[in-house]
Design an enzyme around this catalytic site. Sequence first.
Site, short mmCIF file in Angstrom:
data_model
loop_
_atom_site.label_atom_id
_atom_site.label_comp_id
_atom_site.label_asym_id
_atom_site.label_seq_id
_atom_site.Cartn_x
_atom_site.Cartn_y
_atom_site.Cartn_z
N ASP A 116 -11.72 10.60 -4.60
CA ASP A 116 -13.11 10.97 -4.43
C ASP A 116 -13.25 12.60 -5.13
O ASP A 116 -14.00 13.35 -5.02
CB ASP A 116 -13.49 11.32 -2.87
CG ASP A 116 -12.31 12.52 -2.22
OD1 ASP A 116 -11.40 12.23 -2.62
OD2 ASP A 116 -12.99 13.20 -1.42
N ASP A 158 9.97 7.22 -0.30
CA ASP A 158 9.63 7.53 -1.68
C ASP A 158 9.02 6.14 -2.09
O ASP A 158 9.62 5.24 -2.31
CB ASP A 158 10.47 8.08 -2.55
CG ASP A 158 9.72 8.48 -3.76
OD1 ASP A 158 8.87 9.45 -3.81
OD2 ASP A 158 9.90 7.82 -4.84
N GLU A 210 0.86 -1.23 -0.08
CA GLU A 210 -0.02 -0.29 0.04
C GLU A 210 1.09 1.16 0.27
O GLU A 210 1.76 1.31 0.76
CB GLU A 210 -0.97 0.11 1.13
CG GLU A 210 -1.80 1.21 1.09
CD GLU A 210 -2.80 1.37 2.00
OE1 GLU A 210 -3.43 2.24 2.55
OE2 GLU A 210 -3.42 0.14 2.32
N GLU A 223 -11.40 9.27 2.86
CA GLU A 223 -12.53 8.79 2.08
C GLU A 223 -13.69 9.61 3.08
O GLU A 223 -14.78 9.91 2.50
CB GLU A 223 -12.79 7.23 1.97
CG GLU A 223 -14.03 6.82 1.58
CD GLU A 223 -14.11 5.40 1.59
OE1 GLU A 223 -14.99 5.01 1.30
OE2 GLU A 223 -13.25 4.52 1.89
N ASP A 256 -3.04 12.38 -3.30
CA ASP A 256 -3.27 13.75 -3.32
C ASP A 256 -3.57 13.72 -4.93
O ASP A 256 -2.92 13.48 -5.71
CB ASP A 256 -1.83 14.15 -3.18
CG ASP A 256 -1.70 15.68 -3.01
OD1 ASP A 256 -2.64 16.32 -3.55
OD2 ASP A 256 -0.97 16.27 -2.13
#
Length: 232
Positions: A175, A116, A64, A215, A139
């Site tokens: 979103d 990173d 992730e 979210e 982002d």
Amino acid sequence: MELKNGKQLRRNRTFTLRQGRLTPGQENAMEVLWPKYGLEFDERNPQLFDLEQVFPVRQPVVFEIGFGNGESLVQMAAEQPQKNFIGVEVHTPGVGHCLLQIDEQQLQNLRVVQADAVEVLTYAFADESLSRVQVYFPDPWHKKRHHKRRIIQPEFVELVHSKLFAGGQLNLATDWAEYAEHMALVLQDSKLHNTTEDGAQCWPSPAQRAQTKFERRGMRLGHELFDFIYKK
């Protein structure tokens, strides 16, 4: 680094290391729990993670990118003990908070990296070694001149494709409708295959994943959710 015409090119970094203010508990976690649950990654001398040594049980690995404070990642790891999870985050308080949660639940199938994300994906994982790469609510970099900083780009998706084994997945969520359109365009031109049954570009509702704080914030603002699940 990459070479072009004999010159070194610096990779466009997806994140900048962010220290932030640590609570006493987070600071203690970084000192005491990092050796137990953290994975070191040296960008000056990157090495492959030895996944068989990292985890006590050999099972599919999920990576992730940008886990925030780690709450959703910890929940997923707890609910899916049949998988191993590695999360990368650059915000130190978020890493510390995640370490506290991992230790509280004594999870043996979750490790964290502070570096990173693209560098880690490029150099720390062998090709065809991951079962899933997930990037939830990255982002969006709203301003047009900043769109090049978005992590979801053709080069990134090509990199993910190389690291997934056959049947592995790239899971994305956002979103922001404009970023969703961007993701759809990038994905439709990639080697990965859409998993929606009706051929839609994305899932109309969240896939089977833990809800993130970003979210929840988007939902409070009335934003529509877009989930992409593409398979190799």
